[in-house]
Design a protein around this motif. Structure first.
Motif, short mmCIF file in Angstrom:
data_model
loop_
_atom_site.label_atom_id
_atom_site.label_comp_id
_atom_site.label_asym_id
_atom_site.label_seq_id
_atom_site.Cartn_x
_atom_site.Cartn_y
_atom_site.Cartn_z
N UNK A 119 80.54 -34.89 23.77
CA UNK A 119 79.72 -34.10 22.85
C UNK A 119 78.24 -34.30 23.20
N UNK A 120 77.63 -33.27 23.78
CA UNK A 120 76.23 -33.36 24.19
C UNK A 120 75.45 -32.18 23.62
N UNK A 121 74.49 -32.42 22.74
CA UNK A 121 73.70 -31.29 22.21
C UNK A 121 72.76 -30.73 23.27
N UNK A 122 72.37 -29.48 23.07
CA UNK A 122 71.35 -28.88 23.95
C UNK A 122 69.96 -29.41 23.62
N UNK A 123 69.71 -29.69 22.35
CA UNK A 123 68.40 -30.18 21.92
C UNK A 123 68.58 -31.20 20.81
N UNK A 124 67.65 -32.15 20.77
CA UNK A 124 67.52 -33.06 19.64
C UNK A 124 66.09 -32.93 19.14
N UNK A 125 65.93 -32.40 17.94
CA UNK A 125 64.61 -32.06 17.41
C UNK A 125 64.23 -32.98 16.26
N UNK A 126 62.98 -33.45 16.30
CA UNK A 126 62.42 -34.26 15.21
C UNK A 126 61.45 -33.39 14.42
N UNK A 127 61.63 -33.35 13.10
CA UNK A 127 60.78 -32.56 12.21
C UNK A 127 59.68 -33.43 11.62
N UNK A 128 58.64 -32.76 11.12
CA UNK A 128 57.49 -33.48 10.56
C UNK A 128 57.88 -34.39 9.39
N UNK A 129 58.90 -34.01 8.63
CA UNK A 129 59.28 -34.82 7.47
C UNK A 129 60.16 -36.01 7.84
N UNK A 130 60.44 -36.15 9.15
CA UNK A 130 61.19 -37.32 9.62
C UNK A 130 62.65 -37.07 9.91
N UNK A 131 63.21 -35.97 9.42
CA UNK A 131 64.63 -35.75 9.70
C UNK A 131 64.80 -35.17 11.10
N UNK A 132 66.00 -35.33 11.64
CA UNK A 132 66.29 -34.92 13.01
C UNK A 132 67.55 -34.07 13.04
N UNK A 133 67.54 -33.08 13.92
CA UNK A 133 68.70 -32.19 14.07
C UNK A 133 69.10 -32.09 15.53
N UNK A 134 70.40 -32.23 15.77
CA UNK A 134 70.97 -32.05 17.11
C UNK A 134 71.57 -30.65 17.17
N UNK A 135 71.08 -29.83 18.10
CA UNK A 135 71.44 -28.40 18.15
C UNK A 135 72.40 -28.12 19.29
N UNK A 136 73.44 -27.34 18.96
CA UNK A 136 74.32 -26.75 19.96
C UNK A 136 74.09 -25.24 19.93
N UNK A 137 73.70 -24.68 21.08
CA UNK A 137 73.32 -23.27 21.15
C UNK A 137 74.50 -22.45 21.70
N UNK A 138 75.01 -21.54 20.88
CA UNK A 138 76.05 -20.62 21.32
C UNK A 138 75.38 -19.30 21.68
N UNK A 139 75.56 -18.84 22.92
CA UNK A 139 74.79 -17.68 23.40
C UNK A 139 75.66 -16.55 23.94
N UNK A 140 76.96 -16.64 23.80
CA UNK A 140 77.83 -15.62 24.38
C UNK A 140 77.76 -14.31 23.59
N UNK A 141 78.26 -13.24 24.23
CA UNK A 141 78.19 -11.91 23.62
C UNK A 141 79.11 -11.80 22.40
N UNK A 142 80.27 -12.46 22.43
CA UNK A 142 81.20 -12.39 21.31
C UNK A 142 80.70 -13.30 20.18
N UNK A 143 80.78 -12.86 18.93
CA UNK A 143 80.35 -13.72 17.82
C UNK A 143 81.12 -15.04 17.80
N UNK A 144 80.46 -16.10 17.37
CA UNK A 144 81.10 -17.40 17.24
C UNK A 144 81.93 -17.41 15.95
N UNK A 145 83.25 -17.59 16.04
CA UNK A 145 84.05 -17.65 14.82
C UNK A 145 83.64 -18.84 13.95
N UNK A 188 74.21 -23.14 16.39
CA UNK A 188 73.42 -21.92 16.29
C UNK A 188 74.07 -20.82 17.13
N UNK A 189 74.49 -19.74 16.47
CA UNK A 189 74.91 -18.52 17.18
C UNK A 189 73.63 -17.72 17.40
N UNK A 190 73.06 -17.86 18.57
CA UNK A 190 71.69 -17.39 18.81
C UNK A 190 71.59 -15.88 18.68
#
Length: 209
Positions: A116-142, A169-171
């Motif tokens: 399990x490897x996220x595409x991004x790990x983002x730190x927000x100003x309020x201190x919380x962090x989010x690990x993002x998985x980006x779904x970019x295919x043409x078909x909607x993500x179920x 994220x279904x981009x």
């Protein structure tokens, strides 16, 4: 303890969504790919995903994505345009963030290890962090696929970044999932599916001897 078979998060989720005899083809294709040398041709969206990551790192998302889009071959251009359009619309949710180093986590059971490897790990100003998985295919993500990704990501999160929230994220559709399903039944279902994957993988191995 590591399992005999290790696959990616996307590979396991692809197995989950497949039904019946087609599962044999999914497992065979995945295991065959893992034994072959890496081929960039299999990573159709790699350059545009890398551009999204680089854009966040430099806080210059639109310019970096546009540069990769302009350089894309014609057969990729329409797909990349759709991805960039969706990402730029989603950016207000993620602007003002800092990109942190990404680590790989693993979910294990006795049958399968899911990498399990996220595409991004983002730190927000309020201190919380989010690990993002980006779904970019043409078909909607179920939704069921997104929920499985969130559950497995949460289980692997202590190795990725303790305390971070898993986000899928279904981009293209500008859809964001953060609510991780819970309950023993969900975990038991994934355990059973992992056992099913192992059964088919061992059959495939037996044919290679």
């Amino acid at each position: 303890m590591p399992s005999q078979f290790e696959i990616t998060l996307n590979g396991f989720v692809n197995f989950l969504r497949t039904r019946g005899a087609a599962r044999v083809d999914v497992v065979t294709r995945q295991l065959t790919q893992y034994t072959e040398p890496y081929s960039p041709a299999r990573d159709f969206y790699r350059r545009i995903i890398n551009a999204m990551v680089s854009g966040r790192r430099a806080n210059d998302d639109a310019a970096i994505c546009k540069a990769v889009l302009d350089a894309a071959p014609q057969y990729k251009k329409a797909h990349y345009e759709s991805v960039v359009e969706g990402w730029l619309k989603l950016l207000p949710e993620f602007t003002g963030t800092r990109l942190l180093p990404v680590h790989t986590g693993r979910w294990h059971n006795e049958s399968v290890t899911v990498r399990v490897t996220p595409h991004m790990l983002l730190a927000f100003d309020d201190g919380h962090k989010e690990a993002l998985w980006m779904y970019v295919k043409a078909e909607p993500l179920p939704a069921a696929d997104a929920e499985a990704m969130l559950w497995l990501a949460r289980e692997a999160m202590p190795e990725i970044h303790a305390g971070a929230t898993a986000v899928v994220v279904d981009v293209r559709r500008e859809k964001v999932w953060r609510a991780t399903p819970d309950g023993g039944e969900y975990g038991a279902w994934l355990e059973a599916e992992a056992n099913g994957y192992k059964f088919l993988a061992e059959r495939w191995e037996g044919t290679q001897i």
